[in-house]
Design a protein around this motif. Structure first.
Motif, PDB file in Angstrom:
ATOM      1  N   ARG A 114       0.870  -1.048  -0.025  1.00 13.70           N
ATOM      2  CA  ARG A 114       0.337   0.188   0.118  1.00 13.70           C
ATOM      3  C   ARG A 114       1.038   1.123   0.464  1.00 13.70           C
ATOM      4  N   LEU A 115       1.610   1.512   0.784  1.00 10.57           N
ATOM      5  CA  LEU A 115       2.665   2.474   1.071  1.00 10.57           C
ATOM      6  C   LEU A 115       3.331   2.536  -0.430  1.00 10.57           C
ATOM      7  N   ASP A 116       3.870   1.397  -1.040  1.00  9.65           N
ATOM      8  CA  ASP A 116       4.956   1.535  -2.150  1.00  9.65           C
ATOM      9  C   ASP A 116       3.763   1.987  -3.591  1.00  9.65           C
ATOM     10  N   ASP A 117       2.329   1.795  -3.087  1.00  8.68           N
ATOM     11  CA  ASP A 117       0.847   2.352  -4.432  1.00  8.68           C
ATOM     12  C   ASP A 117       0.730   4.083  -3.808  1.00  8.68           C
ATOM     13  N   TRP A 118       0.908   4.943  -3.115  1.00  2.44           N
ATOM     14  CA  TRP A 118       1.222   5.977  -2.398  1.00  2.44           C
ATOM     15  C   TRP A 118       2.443   6.855  -3.133  1.00  2.44           C
ATOM     16  N   ALA A 119       3.294   6.188  -2.528  1.00  2.00           N
ATOM     17  CA  ALA A 119       4.820   6.302  -3.402  1.00  2.00           C
ATOM     18  C   ALA A 119       4.499   6.631  -4.655  1.00  2.00           C
ATOM     19  N   ASN A 120       3.840   5.724  -5.610  1.00  2.10           N
ATOM     20  CA  ASN A 120       4.603   5.815  -7.083  1.00  2.10           C
ATOM     21  C   ASN A 120       3.221   6.056  -7.793  1.00  2.10           C
ATOM     22  N   GLY A 121       2.078   6.663  -6.920  1.00  2.00           N
ATOM     23  CA  GLY A 121       1.100   7.226  -7.517  1.00  2.00           C
ATOM     24  C   GLY A 121      -0.047   6.253  -8.805  1.00  2.00           C
ATOM     25  N   THR A 122       0.463   4.675  -8.215  1.00  2.00           N
ATOM     26  CA  THR A 122      -0.175   3.371  -8.337  1.00  2.00           C
ATOM     27  C   THR A 122      -1.614   2.756  -7.592  1.00  2.00           C
ATOM     28  N   ASN A 123      -2.266   2.582  -7.888  1.00  2.00           N
ATOM     29  CA  ASN A 123      -3.690   1.900  -7.244  1.00  2.00           C
ATOM     30  C   ASN A 123      -3.843   0.449  -6.966  1.00  2.00           C
ATOM     31  N   TYR A 124      -3.206  -0.302  -7.151  1.00  2.00           N
ATOM     32  CA  TYR A 124      -3.175  -1.567  -7.281  1.00  2.00           C
ATOM     33  C   TYR A 124      -3.587  -2.917  -5.640  1.00  2.00           C
ATOM     34  N   CYS A 125      -3.801  -1.820  -4.589  1.00  2.00           N
ATOM     35  CA  CYS A 125      -4.412  -2.700  -3.523  1.00  2.00           C
ATOM     36  C   CYS A 125      -6.043  -1.645  -3.522  1.00  2.00           C
ATOM     37  N   HIS A 126      -6.379  -2.938  -2.175  1.00  2.00           N
ATOM     38  CA  HIS A 126      -7.718  -2.585  -2.446  1.00  2.00           C
ATOM     39  C   HIS A 126      -8.205  -1.605  -1.416  1.00  2.00           C
ATOM     40  N   PRO A 127      -8.848  -0.637  -1.389  1.00  2.00           N
ATOM     41  CA  PRO A 127      -8.851  -0.167  -0.168  1.00  2.00           C
ATOM     42  C   PRO A 127      -9.466  -0.547   0.939  1.00  2.00           C
ATOM     43  N   ILE A 128      -8.682   0.230   1.839  1.00  2.00           N
ATOM     44  CA  ILE A 128      -9.900  -0.181   4.173  1.00  2.00           C
ATOM     45  C   ILE A 128     -10.943   0.533   4.158  1.00  2.00           C
ATOM     46  N   GLY A 129     -11.811  -0.142   4.202  1.00  2.00           N
ATOM     47  CA  GLY A 129     -12.544   0.928   4.332  1.00  2.00           C
ATOM     48  C   GLY A 129     -12.867   1.108   5.980  1.00  2.00           C
ATOM     49  N   ASP A 130     -14.107   2.131   6.815  1.00  2.00           N
ATOM     50  CA  ASP A 130     -13.964   2.584   7.895  1.00  2.00           C
ATOM     51  C   ASP A 130     -14.442   1.739   9.289  1.00  2.00           C
ATOM     52  N   THR A 131     -15.196   1.049   8.667  1.00  2.00           N
ATOM     53  CA  THR A 131     -15.791  -0.084   9.990  1.00  2.00           C
ATOM     54  C   THR A 131     -15.726  -0.761  10.886  1.00  2.00           C
ATOM     55  N   PHE A 132     -15.480  -1.190  11.897  1.00  2.00           N
ATOM     56  CA  PHE A 132     -14.459  -1.898  12.848  1.00  2.00           C
ATOM     57  C   PHE A 132     -13.956  -3.115  11.763  1.00  2.00           C
ATOM     58  N   ILE A 133     -14.842  -4.208  11.492  1.00  2.00           N
ATOM     59  CA  ILE A 133     -14.907  -5.133  10.540  1.00  2.00           C
ATOM     60  C   ILE A 133     -13.897  -4.668   9.431  1.00  2.00           C
ATOM     61  N   GLU A 134     -14.076  -3.814   8.522  1.00  2.00           N
ATOM     62  CA  GLU A 134     -13.325  -3.202   7.369  1.00  2.00           C
ATOM     63  C   GLU A 134     -11.622  -3.464   7.892  1.00  2.00           C
ATOM     64  N   GLN A 135     -11.720  -2.458   8.951  1.00  2.00           N
ATOM     65  CA  GLN A 135      -9.953  -2.502  10.053  1.00  2.00           C
ATOM     66  C   GLN A 135      -9.433  -3.992   9.949  1.00  2.00           C
ATOM     67  N   LEU A 136      -9.967  -4.479  10.544  1.00  2.00           N
ATOM     68  CA  LEU A 136      -9.750  -5.742  10.867  1.00  2.00           C
ATOM     69  C   LEU A 136      -8.620  -6.002   9.473  1.00  2.00           C
ATOM     70  N   ALA A 137      -9.221  -5.946   8.137  1.00  2.00           N
ATOM     71  CA  ALA A 137      -8.513  -7.001   7.419  1.00  2.00           C
ATOM     72  C   ALA A 137      -8.628  -7.923   7.547  1.00  2.00           C
ATOM     73  N   LEU A 138      -9.489  -8.774   7.587  1.00  2.00           N
ATOM     74  CA  LEU A 138      -9.548 -10.318   7.864  1.00  2.00           C
ATOM     75  C   LEU A 138      -9.466 -10.493   6.501  1.00  2.00           C
ATOM     76  N   GLY A 139      -8.731 -11.630   6.077  1.00  2.00           N
ATOM     77  CA  GLY A 139      -8.739 -13.109   4.625  1.00  2.00           C
ATOM     78  C   GLY A 139      -7.501 -12.293   4.628  1.00  2.00           C
ATOM     79  N   ASP A 140      -6.133 -11.479   5.202  1.00  2.00           N
ATOM     80  CA  ASP A 140      -5.487 -11.516   4.461  1.00  2.00           C
ATOM     81  C   ASP A 140      -4.032 -12.394   5.174  1.00  2.00           C
ATOM     82  N   LEU A 141      -4.803 -14.177   4.566  1.00  2.00           N
ATOM     83  CA  LEU A 141      -3.851 -14.564   5.352  1.00  2.00           C
ATOM     84  C   LEU A 141      -2.747 -15.460   4.490  1.00  2.00           C
ATOM     85  N   TRP A 142      -2.182 -14.850   3.679  1.00  2.00           N
ATOM     86  CA  TRP A 142      -0.582 -15.455   2.423  1.00  2.00           C
ATOM     87  C   TRP A 142       0.432 -14.828   2.870  1.00  2.00           C
ATOM     88  N   SER A 143       0.061 -13.601   4.320  1.00  2.00           N
ATOM     89  CA  SER A 143       1.286 -12.349   4.219  1.00  2.00           C
ATOM     90  C   SER A 143       0.936 -12.497   5.218  1.00  2.00           C
TER      91      SER A 143
END
Length: 349
Positions: A320-349
């Motif tokens: 995500r930081l790389d996207d902001w540094a280079n003006g790209t948008n490969y990463c999906h936005p993180i929402g504002d709700t409590f559940i969205e902020q947990l970023a569940l499902g990120d299992l492979w890293s």
């Protein structure tokens, strides 16, 4: 909600004109009761005074104030008096900032954020030097931790979402170092440069100064039970009809820990380890059904007490930081709700 200042016997509401509705938004009805149609005295007020009235109508004054006093205050009193009533000792620069707040009123929540920032010395300094004081301009400041609210950083952060990612990165960079690293990292990130330079420094600091192996997985007491071998993992995958068995190698390597939470709605819990420690990666009921927010909040409280964090992985955040540094948008936005902020499902890293 706009605070109710009018406690007298009910009477027919004074109607807001379309122009007032456009300018005052959600405050229009309350404003119309104080300044009846055609609202000429209200429209004649400078923008700063109209925003000051909104702060009072939102119930955010330093001391209680009634409707008659509110009119006298914003129409006749000096700026210093208005600022003192609204913010007490924290009113320095308030009216100068509100003079750049635009013609239309904000949402009540935006005034809460604005006043909170105004009370912080570093944020106050940045606010007073903004060309336009608008929610879109100060929302990124509010997302940053206080130690990062300096002009050099705020100037380089393009959006509120970028500021939120920078705040996440800062929390993790400090977490993987000694507590006294906070000031050193803040000075390094605030050394100047454009957005690319800022986000590249943040990305670099997601690599810890000293490398280490994974920590021992947290010990969670009943009703949590940790999966300790292949047989238990396969039984769990069969019971819950999920794909946790696909992660057997990571679990065996000690980079993932799986638990069963035996309550009214049983859940399979997966924690991942990265350089910032153990993180909640997934939590699902049988057949991969999402847990209710109430249950997730209970889970997070338990895990945080055991030193487990939530949110995206270090690798995901670095992308995500790389996207902001280079003006790209490969990463999906993180929402504002409590559940969205947990970023569940990120299992492979």
């Amino acid at each position: 909600m706009v605070a109710q200042l009018f406690h007298r016997a009910p009477r027919p509401a004074r109607q807001a004109t379309p122009l007032l509705a456009f300018i005052a938004g959600g405050f229009a009805d309350a404003v119309a009761q104080l300044w009846p149609a055609p609202h000429a005295e209200y429209f004649a007020l400078p923008a700063a005074r109209r925003h000051a009235a909104a702060i009072a109508l939102a119930g955010r004054t330093h001391r209680p104030i009634g409707p008659n006093e509110l009119r006298r205050l914003v129409e006749y009193q000096r700026d210093a008096v208005v600022a003192e009533v609204l913010a007490g000792d924290q009113g320095q620069g308030l009216m100068r900032a509100l003079a750049k707040a635009g013609e239309t009123l904000w949402e009540p929540h935006d005034y809460v954020v604005f006043l909170r920032l105004l009370a912080e010395p570093m944020a106050n300094e940045v606010l007073r030097h903004l060309d336009m004081v608008r929610p879109a301009a100060f929302a990124p400041i509010a997302e940053l931790p206080p130690v990062l609210r300096c002009a050099a950083i705020v100037r380089a952060v393009p959006t509120r979402a970028a500021a939120a990612d920078l705040a996440r990165a800062f929390a993790l960079a400090v977490r993987m170092r000694q507590p006294d690293a906070t000031g050193r990292l803040a000075r390094r990130w605030g050394a100047g440069g454009d957005a690319r330079a800022l986000f590249q420094r943040a990305q670099e600091d997601l690599t810890p100064d000293a490398f280490r192996t994974s920590d021992q997985a947290p010990t969670l007491s009943s009703p949590y039970a940790r999966v300790m071998n292949r047989k238990q993992l396969e039984a769990l995958a069969l019971e819950f009809q999920n794909c946790l068995a696909d992660h057997a190698v990571r679990i065996a390597d000690g980079r993932m820990a799986v638990y069963v939470w035996r309550i009214e709605t049983p859940a399979a819990i997966a924690l991942n380890w990265d350089v910032a420690g153990w993180r909640l990666a997934e939590a699902k009921a049988p057949q991969n059904v999402d847990l209710e927010e109430r249950q997730l909040r209970d889970l997070v409280r338990t895990l945080e007490a055991a030193g487990v964090r939530t949110g995206p992985s270090v690798q995901t955040l670095a992308s995500r930081l790389d996207d902001w540094a280079n003006g790209t948008n490969y990463c999906h936005p993180i929402g504002d709700t409590f559940i969205e902020q947990l970023a569940l499902g990120d299992l492979w890293s």
